[in-house]
Motif scaffolding. Structure first.
Motif, PDB file in Angstrom:
ATOM      1  N   ALA A 147      93.860  15.647  14.559  1.00  0.00           N
ATOM      2  CA  ALA A 147      94.606  14.889  15.569  1.00  0.00           C
ATOM      3  C   ALA A 147      94.226  13.419  15.579  1.00  0.00           C
ATOM      4  N   SER A 148      93.006  13.091  15.186  1.00  0.00           N
ATOM      5  CA  SER A 148      92.559  11.691  15.163  1.00  0.00           C
ATOM      6  C   SER A 148      92.926  10.995  13.861  1.00  0.00           C
TER       7      SER A 148
ATOM      8  N   ARG B  99      98.124   9.225  15.604  1.00  0.00           N
ATOM      9  CA  ARG B  99      97.372   9.998  16.602  1.00  0.00           C
ATOM     10  C   ARG B  99      98.268  10.452  17.734  1.00  0.00           C
TER      11      ARG B  99
ATOM     12  N   GLY C  79      98.801  14.312  18.417  1.00  0.00           N
ATOM     13  CA  GLY C  79      98.380  14.791  19.729  1.00  0.00           C
ATOM     14  C   GLY C  79      99.529  15.427  20.478  1.00  0.00           C
TER      15      GLY C  79
END
Length: 772
Positions: free
Chosen positions: A66-67, A166, A170
């Protein structure tokens, strides 16, 4: 328990099984009698621990994903460059398709021309299609011969792309979690199966932990075109030439309006090749009755603002319009303009038909030095400001063309700046009488007396330049480079001459007046002394109404409607009419319509409107502001008025309203005066308004003129030297104008009682001649 032994070796005997008995512990207990772990329990505990560890590893991997930590900066850079390559490829495909389409159109039109000829519209379309096809072919050749060289993303752009990634990932995780939860609630069996699958995945992950590192760059991003440049600087060929990327036109910068304008400019000869485009995708504004845009001229043919603007009339014609509805002007560098940027506007009807009220109505202050005085509106709806910092003005035009309205705005706006001392010379009294009490100096006498006072004023202003020069010298400057110096100098001197002819052509004082104007126009601006000259007769030359030594130093030339082309050129500049800027062709029904010639070139505009009740409000605001600031005549030490009084030609103290409570009944304007007065003054019914400053500045002076004309008609010899000014002076000395008049629904003001006026008129018509 059986074990393997060496060959030939006899097996050892097994131990005998333990005997059963009361002293033997049961299976599952140790010798001490404690409980031993159950195999099932041990298996479940180990599985749980393994599944939990796997779930933790999955969570770490999801956070890593996710990052966008799995993507290297090089991968993100390549993705950004790949987007440029995709756009380049799409654009090239579009150009190829458009070129094929235009080529077919040219071939079809040429065949039709060979068969039976073309209409005028078709010939224009053929010219436009040929130019479009030629331009597309040129672009296509440049794109084919030049390799794709992208603009390499910066570190900041890469970081921004990572942030967007991101957000996307996310959001995907949150959506997936929400979907799984909703599915478990709505379909429990499916939710149970999903839970079992997740548990199995966690159990498996514990034995196969993921590597939390950058993944390899995908194969589709390993194209040579996406590789980073070998050198960060501009690429240079072996022969030393700089390699330039082919220009790819943005489709968002072209529209129907720009295509139509391109065709018109090609036909008018304003450009020879290329295509006009918008300065930015949002540079076009479509209106209910037309459109406005900022456009950029094409490169390659030498066309620029200076070569295109003179062809405005031809371009307007090709646009099926005219100079009343089609406009072009340069864009100043401060507004993002350059030699190829032009503002264009086209309307269905004349945009100047409806007047625009002046923002001075209701204003209490104006900054003439920085912001300027709002004086007019242009075709683009922008307010034009007269900034007095470095600007003098000549205003020319025929009678009833709207010069008075423009001057009202200029004088009223200047008076709202307490730093400005207005010196008003009224050559067509009572045109500016409304400002009599507010101007620092007011001159409205006719003949030699008015010319003499005007000359003394100009001489005092010339001497004032020397005084101000000495002050500036102390600061080591030659002109006012800081507005803070204005107060120390004594304010800005605004010399307004409304109708120049009676003064510069006066036989006794005219030449000296011209010399004074020449001196002020040459050096006055540096010391804060500004000239505003208005005239109907616009003859120039070495010794004209406005001498060349004066007009050559005037920075703003504003022409209202003139009687002929010659007058228009004199008001603007030689050759202005031949360039399409002819004030004699302005619509006579649109008062205040004019042409401005200033530092930015020519511009059509209309003066802002202010009159009637709005004018009364402005005068009231000016009176209040100046009275409070102590800037009314007589409230401050005025070196100019002091010099004029020394010459016995100063301006009397202002006749301001008093609060003595004197009340005079309202006057019925429809009621005729006494029979003897009417008979003595021919057939005029003397209509005297009371109570308003506008009335005082207008109709009372009309009365004075009517009285003078009536007296001369009665006895031309006896009253030959009587003028409106003479009658006005007589009335003032008799005290007629010094009453405070209150009329229902109106504010108190200096006025005149009807009976007093009639009594004085009767006295003067039957008694001795007027006092002069």
């Amino acid at each position: 328990m059986r074990t393997e032994t060496d060959p030939g070796t006899a097996p050892a005997e097994a131990d005998p099984p333990p005997a059963s008995g009361p002293d033997t512990p049961p299976e599952g207990d140790n010798a001490d009698g404690e409980k031993k772990p159950n195999r099932i329990t041990a298996f479940a505990s180990g599985t749980t621990r393994r599944t939990g560890e796997g779930a933790r590893l999955i969570g770490q991997w999801l956070a890593h994903w996710a990052s966008t930590a799995d993507q290297s900066n090089d991968e993100i850079r390549r993705r950004l460059v790949a987007a440029q390559l995709e756009a380049y490829t799409e654009r090239r495909t579009e150009v190829e398709a458009a070129f094929g389409k235009e080529t077919k159109k040219v071939v079809r039109l040429e065949e039709e021309a060979a068969d039976g000829g073309l209409t005028q519209a078709q010939r224009g379309q053929l010219t436009f299609s040929r130019e479009t096809a030629r331009r597309l072919e040129k672009t296509l050749k440049e794109m084919r011969k030049a390799d794709f060289r992208p603009v390499q993303p910066t570190e900041r752009q890469i970081a921004r792309a990572r942030s967007f990634g991101r957000l996307r990932r996310g959001g995907a995780l949150i959506g997936a979690a929400g979907g799984a939860a909703a599915g478990a609630v709505n379909a429990p069996p499916a939710g149970l199966l999903a839970l079992l699958a997740a548990t199995g995945l966690a159990w498996w992950t514990a034995a196969h932990p993921p590597r939390l590192t950058h993944r390899p760059v995908p194969a589709e991003l390993l194209l040579a075109e996406l590789d980073p440049p070998a050198k960060p600087d501009t690429e240079i060929a072996e022969d030393g030439t700089v390699l330039e990327q082919a220009v790819v036109e943005d489709p968002a910068l072209f529209c129907a309006e720009t295509d139509r304008l391109t065709m018109a400019m090609l036909s008018a000869g304003a450009i020879s090749e290329g295509r006009v485009r918008l300065a930015a995708p949002d540079a076009l504004t479509r209106l209910a009755n037309g459109w406005m845009a900022k456009v950029v001229l094409p490169k390659g043919d030498g066309a620029n603002v200076e070569t295109v603007l003179p062809k405005l009339g031809k371009i307007a014609g090709e646009m099926d319009s005219d100079r009343d509805r089609f406009f072009m002007e340069a864009i100043h560098a401060s507004a993002g303009g350059n030699a190829k940027t032009i503002a264009v506007a086209m309307f269905d009807t004349d945009p100047f038909l409806n007047g625009v009220p002046s923002p001075l109505v209701g204003a209490t202050t104006v900054d003439v030095w920085n912001r300027g005085i709002p004086v007019a509106v242009d075709a683009f709806g922008q307010i034009v400001y007269l900034v007095l910092r470095n600007t003098s003005l000549s205003l020319g035009g025929a009678s009833r063309s709207g010069k008075g309205a423009a001057l009202r705005g200029i004088i009223g706006g200047a008076l709202l700046d307490m730093r400005v001392n207005v010196r008003l010379i009224d050559g067509k009294a009572p045109g500016q009488d409304r400002w009599r009490n507010l101007a620092a100096t007011f001159i409205d006498e006719e003949g030699n007396r008015g010319a003499e006072r005007a000359l003394h004023l100009l001489e005092a202003e010339v001497r004032e330049m020397s005084r101000r020069a000495a002050i500036l010298k102390k600061y080591g400057v030659e002109d006012i480079n800081d507005p803070k110096l204005i107060d120390e100098l004594g304010g800005l001197e605004l010399v307004v001459m409304d109708e120049v002819l009676p003064f510069t052509e006066n036989k006794k004082f005219g030449n000296q007046i011209k010399q004074g104007l020449a001196a002020l126009s040459a050096r006055g601006l540096a010391f804060g002394i500004i000239l505003i000259l208005a005239t109907q007769v616009i003859t120039k030359g070495e010794n004209g109404v406005i001498p060349r030594l004066v007009s050559g130093n005037i920075s703003w030339k504003w022409a209202m409607r003139t009687t002929d082309t010659t007058e228009s050129n004199m008001a603007l500049a030689p050759g202005a009419a031949s360039s399409g800027w002819d004030a004699s062709k302005l619509d006579p029904d649109i008062k205040g319509m004019g042409i401005l010639f200033a530092e930015a070139g020519y511009k059509r505009l209309r003066s802002l409107w202010i009159d009637g009740d709005d004018m009364l409000k402005l005068i009231a605001n000016v009176t209040t502001a100046r009275a409070r600031a102590g800037r009314l005549r007589g409230q401050w030490d005025d070196p100019i008025e002091a010099a004029l009084h020394a010459k016995k030609c100063g301006t009397p103290a202002p006749e301001l309203p008093t609060q003595d409570g004197t009340t005079v009944p309202a006057v019925d304007l429809t009621k005729p005066g006494p029979a003897d007065t009417a008979e003595a003054l021919t057939e005029n019914d003397w209509q005297i308004l009371t109570a308003t400053a506008d009335t005082f500045g207008g109709q009372l002076n009309v009365l004075c003129r009517q009285v003078a004309e009536a007296l001369q008609a009665q006895d031309g010899t006896r009253w030959a030297d009587t003028s409106a000014a003479t009658v006005g002076d007589t009335f003032r000395r008799a005290g007629v104008f010094r009453k405070t008049v209150r009329v229902a629904g109106q504010q108190s003001s200096t006025g005149a009682a009807l009976d007093d006026i009639r009594a004085l008129i009767k006295e003067r018509t039957v008694g001795p001649g007027p006092t002069t």
